[in-house]
Design a protein around this motif. Structure first.
Motif, PDB file in Angstrom:
ATOM      1  N   LEU A 158       1.546   6.062  -8.044  1.00 30.23           N
ATOM      2  CA  LEU A 158       1.053   4.717  -8.419  1.00 30.23           C
ATOM      3  C   LEU A 158       1.418   4.357  -9.846  1.00 30.23           C
ATOM      4  CD1 LEU A 158      -2.523   4.655  -6.826  1.00 30.23           C
ATOM      5  CD2 LEU A 158      -0.487   3.446  -6.060  1.00 30.23           C
ATOM      6  N   PHE A 159       1.177   5.275 -10.791  1.00 25.58           N
ATOM      7  CA  PHE A 159       1.441   4.983 -12.192  1.00 25.58           C
ATOM      8  C   PHE A 159       2.933   4.790 -12.486  1.00 25.58           C
ATOM      9  CE2 PHE A 159      -2.708   7.153 -13.581  1.00 25.58           C
ATOM     10  CZ  PHE A 159      -3.396   5.961 -13.516  1.00 25.58           C
ATOM     11  N   ASN A 160       3.776   5.376 -11.657  1.00 31.58           N
ATOM     12  CA  ASN A 160       5.221   5.229 -11.847  1.00 31.58           C
ATOM     13  C   ASN A 160       5.802   4.091 -11.027  1.00 31.58           C
ATOM     14  OD1 ASN A 160       6.088   7.355 -13.751  1.00 31.58           O
ATOM     15  ND2 ASN A 160       5.067   8.669 -12.264  1.00 31.58           N
ATOM     16  N   GLY A 161       4.940   3.336 -10.363  1.00 32.37           N
ATOM     17  CA  GLY A 161       5.393   2.160  -9.622  1.00 32.37           C
ATOM     18  C   GLY A 161       6.279   2.500  -8.422  1.00 32.37           C
ATOM     19  N   MET A 217       0.845  -1.194   0.000  1.00 38.03           N
ATOM     20  CA  MET A 217       0.000   0.000   0.000  1.00 38.03           C
ATOM     21  C   MET A 217       0.878   1.241   0.000  1.00 38.03           C
ATOM     22  SD  MET A 217      -3.072   1.121   0.151  1.00 38.03           S
ATOM     23  CE  MET A 217      -3.843   2.661   0.450  1.00 38.03           C
ATOM     24  N   VAL A 218       0.572   2.139  -0.850  1.00 37.31           N
ATOM     25  CA  VAL A 218       1.299   3.394  -0.943  1.00 37.31           C
ATOM     26  C   VAL A 218       0.716   4.367   0.079  1.00 37.31           C
ATOM     27  CG1 VAL A 218       1.848   5.347  -2.425  1.00 37.31           C
ATOM     28  CG2 VAL A 218       1.806   3.045  -3.375  1.00 37.31           C
ATOM     29  N   GLY A 219       1.577   5.026   0.798  1.00 31.90           N
ATOM     30  CA  GLY A 219       1.133   6.023   1.771  1.00 31.90           C
ATOM     31  C   GLY A 219       2.138   7.148   1.837  1.00 31.90           C
ATOM     32  N   PRO A 220       1.775   8.221   2.510  1.00 33.34           N
ATOM     33  CA  PRO A 220       2.694   9.351   2.596  1.00 33.34           C
ATOM     34  C   PRO A 220       3.918   9.010   3.446  1.00 33.34           C
ATOM     35  CG  PRO A 220       0.762   9.733   3.959  1.00 33.34           C
ATOM     36  CD  PRO A 220       0.526   8.464   3.202  1.00 33.34           C
TER      37      PRO A 220
END
Length: 103
Positions: free
Chosen positions: A98-101, A1-4
């Motif tokens: 997200l789009f840049n992985g 999960m991506v987070g700050p």
């Protein structure tokens, strides 16, 4: 999960704190820019491009202090809210991550 990241959270927390201190109803992009200009790593990047960071920081600070009367509130316990522009900017940044992985 991506987070700050912790640094990003620190910048946003400073922006909120500054808006509250100035009795601003909203956290604006200018609050976030000012908070970023207080971060050494960001400042060093800008200086690497020959940017007059002190001038920009002073100008943004003066703007926030002197030109934002229309977003001032009297309630000392208010919690500043993000503007729609801030929300869209953060969402677009998140989407780019997200789009840049990246995380």
């Amino acid at each position: 999960m991506v987070g700050p990241s912790e640094r990003l959270e620190a910048v946003f927390n400073k922006a909120v704190k500054d808006a509250k201190k100035l009795k601003h109803e909203y956290v604006t992009l200018e609050h976030i820019l000012f908070a970023m200009l207080c971060e050494e790593e960001f400042v060093n990047i800008l200086k690497g491009y020959g940017t007059d960071v002190d001038y920009i920081k002073k100008t943004v600070q003066n703007f926030l202090k002197d030109q934002c009367d229309d977003i001032k509130v009297e309630n000392p316990k208010h919690k500043p809210k993000k503007t729609g522009t801030v929300e869209r900017t953060l969402n677009r940044a998140f989407t780019q991550v997200l789009f840049n992985g990246r995380n």
